[in-house]
Design an enzyme around this catalytic site. Structure first.
Site, PDB file in Angstrom:
ATOM      1  N   LYS A  14     -32.844   1.610 -10.871  1.00 60.71           N
ATOM      2  CA  LYS A  14     -32.846   0.501 -12.067  1.00 60.71           C
ATOM      3  C   LYS A  14     -32.493   0.885 -13.170  1.00 60.71           C
ATOM      4  O   LYS A  14     -31.766   0.309 -13.836  1.00 60.71           O
ATOM      5  CB  LYS A  14     -34.341  -0.203 -11.862  1.00 60.71           C
ATOM      6  CG  LYS A  14     -34.648  -0.906 -10.326  1.00 60.71           C
ATOM      7  CD  LYS A  14     -35.842  -1.631 -10.409  1.00 60.71           C
ATOM      8  CE  LYS A  14     -37.091  -0.865 -10.883  1.00 60.71           C
ATOM      9  NZ  LYS A  14     -37.701  -0.009  -9.987  1.00 60.71           N
ATOM     10  N   ARG A  89     -43.403  -7.741 -11.275  1.00 52.89           N
ATOM     11  CA  ARG A  89     -43.837  -6.781 -10.101  1.00 52.89           C
ATOM     12  C   ARG A  89     -44.973  -7.529  -9.274  1.00 52.89           C
ATOM     13  O   ARG A  89     -45.454  -6.850  -8.204  1.00 52.89           O
ATOM     14  CB  ARG A  89     -44.336  -5.443 -10.586  1.00 52.89           C
ATOM     15  CG  ARG A  89     -43.643  -4.203 -10.541  1.00 52.89           C
ATOM     16  CD  ARG A  89     -44.270  -3.247 -11.429  1.00 52.89           C
ATOM     17  NE  ARG A  89     -43.996  -1.766 -11.083  1.00 52.89           N
ATOM     18  CZ  ARG A  89     -43.083  -0.863 -11.543  1.00 52.89           C
ATOM     19  NH1 ARG A  89     -42.393  -1.555 -12.542  1.00 52.89           N
ATOM     20  NH2 ARG A  89     -42.882   0.307 -11.161  1.00 52.89           N
ATOM     21  N   ARG A 128     -36.983  14.076  -9.605  1.00 57.41           N
ATOM     22  CA  ARG A 128     -37.068  13.664 -11.297  1.00 57.41           C
ATOM     23  C   ARG A 128     -38.195  14.234 -11.960  1.00 57.41           C
ATOM     24  O   ARG A 128     -38.162  14.329 -13.094  1.00 57.41           O
ATOM     25  CB  ARG A 128     -37.153  11.983 -11.199  1.00 57.41           C
ATOM     26  CG  ARG A 128     -37.125  11.407 -12.616  1.00 57.41           C
ATOM     27  CD  ARG A 128     -37.104   9.985 -12.455  1.00 57.41           C
ATOM     28  NE  ARG A 128     -38.319   9.429 -12.306  1.00 57.41           N
ATOM     29  CZ  ARG A 128     -38.475   8.037 -12.180  1.00 57.41           C
ATOM     30  NH1 ARG A 128     -37.521   7.092 -12.168  1.00 57.41           N
ATOM     31  NH2 ARG A 128     -39.633   7.349 -11.995  1.00 57.41           N
ATOM     32  N   ARG A 134     -42.990  13.059 -16.278  1.00 57.65           N
ATOM     33  CA  ARG A 134     -44.047  11.834 -16.026  1.00 57.65           C
ATOM     34  C   ARG A 134     -45.038  12.303 -14.954  1.00 57.65           C
ATOM     35  O   ARG A 134     -44.562  12.807 -13.637  1.00 57.65           O
ATOM     36  CB  ARG A 134     -42.930  10.786 -15.421  1.00 57.65           C
ATOM     37  CG  ARG A 134     -42.289   9.989 -16.472  1.00 57.65           C
ATOM     38  CD  ARG A 134     -41.622   8.858 -15.894  1.00 57.65           C
ATOM     39  NE  ARG A 134     -42.295   7.994 -15.063  1.00 57.65           N
ATOM     40  CZ  ARG A 134     -41.729   6.923 -14.659  1.00 57.65           C
ATOM     41  NH1 ARG A 134     -40.256   6.532 -14.870  1.00 57.65           N
ATOM     42  NH2 ARG A 134     -42.410   6.171 -13.848  1.00 57.65           N
ATOM     43  N   ARG A 146     -47.225   4.410  -5.349  1.00 63.33           N
ATOM     44  CA  ARG A 146     -46.521   3.451  -5.912  1.00 63.33           C
ATOM     45  C   ARG A 146     -45.595   3.001  -4.893  1.00 63.33           C
ATOM     46  O   ARG A 146     -45.511   1.715  -5.055  1.00 63.33           O
ATOM     47  CB  ARG A 146     -45.596   4.207  -6.893  1.00 63.33           C
ATOM     48  CG  ARG A 146     -46.466   4.642  -8.294  1.00 63.33           C
ATOM     49  CD  ARG A 146     -45.834   5.843  -9.023  1.00 63.33           C
ATOM     50  NE  ARG A 146     -44.486   5.565  -9.491  1.00 63.33           N
ATOM     51  CZ  ARG A 146     -43.650   6.692  -9.862  1.00 63.33           C
ATOM     52  NH1 ARG A 146     -43.944   7.885  -9.753  1.00 63.33           N
ATOM     53  NH2 ARG A 146     -42.504   6.137 -10.429  1.00 63.33           N
TER      54      ARG A 146
HETATM   55  P1  ADP Z   1     -41.037   3.508 -11.684  1.00 64.82           P
HETATM   56  O1  ADP Z   1     -40.238   1.959 -11.228  1.00 64.82           O
HETATM   57  O2  ADP Z   1     -40.170   4.574 -11.428  1.00 64.82           O
HETATM   58  O3  ADP Z   1     -42.291   3.361 -10.878  1.00 64.82           O
HETATM   59  P2  ADP Z   1     -41.659   2.151 -14.053  1.00 64.82           P
HETATM   60  O4  ADP Z   1     -41.190   2.799 -15.301  1.00 64.82           O
HETATM   61  O5  ADP Z   1     -41.029   1.025 -13.990  1.00 64.82           O
HETATM   62  O6  ADP Z   1     -41.382   3.400 -13.144  1.00 64.82           O
HETATM   63  O7  ADP Z   1     -43.242   1.934 -14.052  1.00 64.82           O
HETATM   64  C1  ADP Z   1     -44.439   3.055 -14.297  1.00 64.82           C
HETATM   65  C2  ADP Z   1     -45.535   2.556 -14.191  1.00 64.82           C
HETATM   66  O8  ADP Z   1     -45.963   1.446 -15.410  1.00 64.82           O
HETATM   67  C3  ADP Z   1     -45.965   1.702 -13.071  1.00 64.82           C
HETATM   68  O9  ADP Z   1     -46.412   2.723 -11.882  1.00 64.82           O
HETATM   69  C4  ADP Z   1     -47.128   0.965 -13.427  1.00 64.82           C
HETATM   70  O10 ADP Z   1     -48.260   1.573 -13.400  1.00 64.82           O
HETATM   71  C5  ADP Z   1     -46.757   0.470 -14.982  1.00 64.82           C
HETATM   72  N1  ADP Z   1     -45.980  -0.781 -14.836  1.00 64.82           N
HETATM   73  C6  ADP Z   1     -44.593  -0.901 -15.401  1.00 64.82           C
HETATM   74  N2  ADP Z   1     -44.258  -2.137 -15.127  1.00 64.82           N
HETATM   75  C7  ADP Z   1     -45.127  -3.091 -14.875  1.00 64.82           C
HETATM   76  C8  ADP Z   1     -45.491  -4.232 -14.282  1.00 64.82           C
HETATM   77  N3  ADP Z   1     -44.363  -5.294 -14.572  1.00 64.82           N
HETATM   78  N4  ADP Z   1     -46.721  -4.524 -14.095  1.00 64.82           N
HETATM   79  C9  ADP Z   1     -47.715  -3.661 -13.911  1.00 64.82           C
HETATM   80  N5  ADP Z   1     -47.543  -2.479 -14.169  1.00 64.82           N
HETATM   81  C10 ADP Z   1     -46.502  -1.974 -14.557  1.00 64.82           C
END
Ligand code: ADP
Length: 190
Positions: A14, A89, A128, A134, A146
């Site tokens: 994404k 999400r 990654r 991370r 996740r």
């Molecule tokens: P990825 O899609 O690779 O898991 P992101 O950078 O989108 O990584 O998100 C990393 C973390 O940030 C998620 O695992 C969650 O803990 C938090 N997070 C991100 N976006 C949301 C959201 N919309 N609602 C709740 N938690 C979120």
């Protein structure tokens, strides 16, 4: 105005595709994951709270996430549209986003899901981890958690937009450019 939701499991590409879409369609990119990481870099209380969830591969509570997102949208009115990456999400986040869009006289143009298998996701995120630094990429159990959270809490978001006739799917496997082309074809039909 184009308001897009880029959807898919963690590691589906994404962020990579959002960057390319931003430069082609001149959209304002909102990644809630990036926003939480920026908050953490600044050592804000929001960042510290978010970290306790992120490191376990859990979602940050809806109330926190929705308030942060709402402010970012309301602070950026002079734009061609938004690309939402990693938001919504959960089903309540999707409802909150629709309400916010409506209150501003906007609407969601569509959701595009990048579909990638679980095995491919685990491999990509482990790779990654070598460069992202991370914590949530470094541990295979966290990655699997996740993915499970994605299946349990996030897939209802696609159903929500499917019911409105706004959900699209693109295969997230292949070269970055070939996936980008498919995304653009889909956007151009919206
Ligand atoms: P990825 O899609 O690779 O898991 P992101 O950078 O989108 O990584 O998100 C990393 C973390 O940030 C998620 O695992 C969650 O803990 C938090 N997070 C991100 N976006 C949301 C959201 N919309 N609602 C709740 N938690 C979120």
């Amino acid at each position: 105005m184009i308001n897009l939701i880029l959807f898919g499991p963690p590691g589906s590409g994404k962020g990579t595709q959002a960057a390319k879409l931003v430069s082609k369609y001149h959209l304002y990119h909102i990644s809630t994951g990036d926003m939480f990481r920026e908050e953490l870099e600044n050592n804000s209380s929001l960042g510290i709270e978010a970290k306790s969830y992120m490191d376990k591969g859990q979602l940050v509570p809806d109330s926190v996430t929705i308030a942060m997102l709402r402010k970012r949208v309301q602070d950026n009115t002079d734009v061609n549209g938004f690309i939402f990456d990693g938001f919504p999400r959960t089903a309540p986040q999707a409802e909150a986003l629709d309400e916010l869009m409506e209150s501003m006289g906007y609407h969601i143009s569509g959701l595009i899901e990048l579909s990638v298998s679980k095995d491919e996701i685990v491999e990509r995120l482990k790779k990654r981890a070598l460069s992202s630094g991370r914590a949530d990429d470094a541990n295979e159990d966290t990655i699997r958690n996740r993915y499970q959270v994605y299946l349990d809490k996030t897939t209802p978001v696609a159903d929500y937009y499917e019911a409105k006739g706004k959900a699209h799917k693109v295969k997230g496997i292949g070269s970055i450019d070939s996936i980008f082309e498919k995304l653009c074809d889909t956007i151009d039909t919206m």
